[in-house]
Design an enzyme around this catalytic site. Structure first.
Site, PDB file in Angstrom:
ATOM      1  N   ASP A  62       1.041  -1.328  -0.452  1.00 43.67           N
ATOM      2  CA  ASP A  62      -0.088   0.124   0.293  1.00 43.67           C
ATOM      3  C   ASP A  62       0.857   1.576  -0.175  1.00 43.67           C
ATOM      4  OD1 ASP A  62      -3.342   0.537   0.957  1.00 43.67           O
ATOM      5  OD2 ASP A  62      -2.234   1.889   1.010  1.00 43.67           O
ATOM      6  N   ILE A  63       0.559   1.589  -0.681  1.00 41.79           N
ATOM      7  CA  ILE A  63       1.512   3.779  -1.224  1.00 41.79           C
ATOM      8  C   ILE A  63       1.165   4.311   0.501  1.00 41.79           C
ATOM      9  CG2 ILE A  63      -0.672   5.080  -2.059  1.00 41.79           C
ATOM     10  CD1 ILE A  63       1.486   5.852  -4.172  1.00 41.79           C
TER      11      ILE A  63
ATOM     12  N   ASN B 149     -12.982  -3.336   2.796  1.00 39.13           N
ATOM     13  CA  ASN B 149     -13.666  -2.656   2.964  1.00 39.13           C
ATOM     14  C   ASN B 149     -14.830  -2.658   1.746  1.00 39.13           C
ATOM     15  OD1 ASN B 149     -12.399  -1.358   5.191  1.00 39.13           O
ATOM     16  ND2 ASN B 149     -11.231   0.194   3.683  1.00 39.13           N
TER      17      ASN B 149
ATOM     18  N   GLY C  56     -16.068   2.108   3.490  1.00 32.84           N
ATOM     19  CA  GLY C  56     -14.687   2.949   3.863  1.00 32.84           C
ATOM     20  C   GLY C  56     -14.158   3.568   2.790  1.00 32.84           C
ATOM     21  N   GLN C  57     -14.384   2.235   2.089  1.00 30.62           N
ATOM     22  CA  GLN C  57     -13.949   1.620   0.292  1.00 30.62           C
ATOM     23  C   GLN C  57     -13.290   3.260  -0.767  1.00 30.62           C
ATOM     24  OE1 GLN C  57     -16.252  -1.283  -1.463  1.00 30.62           O
ATOM     25  NE2 GLN C  57     -14.283  -1.188  -3.467  1.00 30.62           N
TER      26      GLN C  57
ATOM     27  N   HIS D  59     -10.083  -5.481  -3.189  1.00 26.16           N
ATOM     28  CA  HIS D  59      -8.890  -5.556  -2.598  1.00 26.16           C
ATOM     29  C   HIS D  59      -9.078  -5.972  -1.478  1.00 26.16           C
ATOM     30  CE1 HIS D  59      -9.936  -1.568  -2.860  1.00 26.16           C
ATOM     31  NE2 HIS D  59      -8.990  -1.677  -1.088  1.00 26.16           N
TER      32      HIS D  59
ATOM     33  N   HIS E 257      -6.927  -5.750   3.082  1.00 29.34           N
ATOM     34  CA  HIS E 257      -5.442  -5.412   2.765  1.00 29.34           C
ATOM     35  C   HIS E 257      -5.185  -5.933   3.848  1.00 29.34           C
ATOM     36  CE1 HIS E 257      -6.684  -0.626   2.176  1.00 29.34           C
ATOM     37  NE2 HIS E 257      -8.470  -1.342   2.014  1.00 29.34           N
TER      38      HIS E 257
HETATM   39  P1  5GP Z   1      -9.996   1.330   0.542  1.00 31.44           P
HETATM   40  O1  5GP Z   1      -9.235   3.081   1.135  1.00 31.44           O
HETATM   41  O2  5GP Z   1     -10.260   1.640  -1.126  1.00 31.44           O
HETATM   42  O3  5GP Z   1     -10.157   0.351   0.943  1.00 31.44           O
HETATM   43  O4  5GP Z   1      -7.906   1.771   0.393  1.00 31.44           O
HETATM   44  C1  5GP Z   1      -7.074   1.889  -0.865  1.00 31.44           C
HETATM   45  C2  5GP Z   1      -6.184   1.511  -0.382  1.00 31.44           C
HETATM   46  O5  5GP Z   1      -5.464   1.778  -1.719  1.00 31.44           O
HETATM   47  C3  5GP Z   1      -5.732   2.744   0.713  1.00 31.44           C
HETATM   48  O6  5GP Z   1      -5.156   2.024   1.496  1.00 31.44           O
HETATM   49  C4  5GP Z   1      -4.431   3.354  -0.611  1.00 31.44           C
HETATM   50  O7  5GP Z   1      -3.268   3.783   0.394  1.00 31.44           O
HETATM   51  C5  5GP Z   1      -4.176   2.590  -1.685  1.00 31.44           C
HETATM   52  N1  5GP Z   1      -3.470   3.286  -3.033  1.00 31.44           N
HETATM   53  C6  5GP Z   1      -4.248   4.111  -3.719  1.00 31.44           C
HETATM   54  N2  5GP Z   1      -3.817   4.102  -4.461  1.00 31.44           N
HETATM   55  C7  5GP Z   1      -2.275   3.776  -4.488  1.00 31.44           C
HETATM   56  C8  5GP Z   1      -1.552   3.475  -5.698  1.00 31.44           C
HETATM   57  O8  5GP Z   1      -1.530   4.290  -6.839  1.00 31.44           O
HETATM   58  N3  5GP Z   1      -0.779   3.083  -5.264  1.00 31.44           N
HETATM   59  C9  5GP Z   1      -0.482   1.632  -4.169  1.00 31.44           C
HETATM   60  N4  5GP Z   1       0.340   0.977  -3.696  1.00 31.44           N
HETATM   61  N5  5GP Z   1      -1.588   1.942  -2.836  1.00 31.44           N
HETATM   62  C10 5GP Z   1      -2.826   3.104  -3.549  1.00 31.44           C
END
Ligand code: 5GP
Ligand code: ZN
Length: 116
Positions: A30-31, A89, A95-96, A102, A104
């Site tokens: 994750d970034i 999420n 909170g998606q 995906h 985590h």
């Molecule tokens: P969500 O909030 O949808 O459950 O999780 C999305 C996740 O993707 C977040 O934790 C966010 O930090 C990660 N993310 C968003 N953009 C990028 C990206 O360009 N590269 C990577 N490696 N992770 C990303």
């Protein structure tokens, strides 16, 4: 999907720190890590969210494939003995933020706080 950020990562158009790949899943860091180990397990096929799997003929096999991916990624990241948290999420209240399914995988520290 052409403009989906995770589809672009999977195609290699956006760089990522990939830790695992098989025929069904890619895993990359994750970034914005929320833990020392924070890896996203992402199906290669574009599926928007968990709820979309209900009407997907491949939904059950995708979740079955996840059962192989989780322990393998945990082992590769060195948290198979210490433990980890797996989070998906879903939707607005979940909170998606990225609408490509995906999971985590979080580890490397204790998660003392309980959500429920
Ligand atoms: P969500 O909030 O949808 O459950 O999780 C999305 C996740 O993707 C977040 O934790 C966010 O930090 C990660 N993310 C968003 N953009 C990028 C990206 O360009 N590269 C990577 N490696 N992770 C990303
Ligand atoms: Zn996608």
């Amino acid at each position: 999907m052409t403009d989906c950020i995770f589809c672009r990562i999977i195609r290699g158009e956006i760089p990522s720190q990939r830790v695992f790949e098989n025929e069904a899943f890619v895993a990359f860091r994750d970034i914005h890590p929320a833990a020392p180990v924070h890896v996203l397990l992402v199906p290669k096929r574009h599926v928007p969210d968990l709820l979309s799997l209900r009407d997907d003929p491949e939904g059950a096999s995708l979740m079955g494939a996840l059962a192989d991916v989780v322990p393998e990624v945990a082992r590769l990241c060195g948290v198979d003995r210490t433990g980890f948290r797996l989070v998906a999420n879903c939707g607005e209240d979940g909170g998606q933020t990225i609408f490509h399914l995906h999971f985590h995988l979080l580890g490397g520290r204790a998660f003392g706080e309980r959500l429920l």
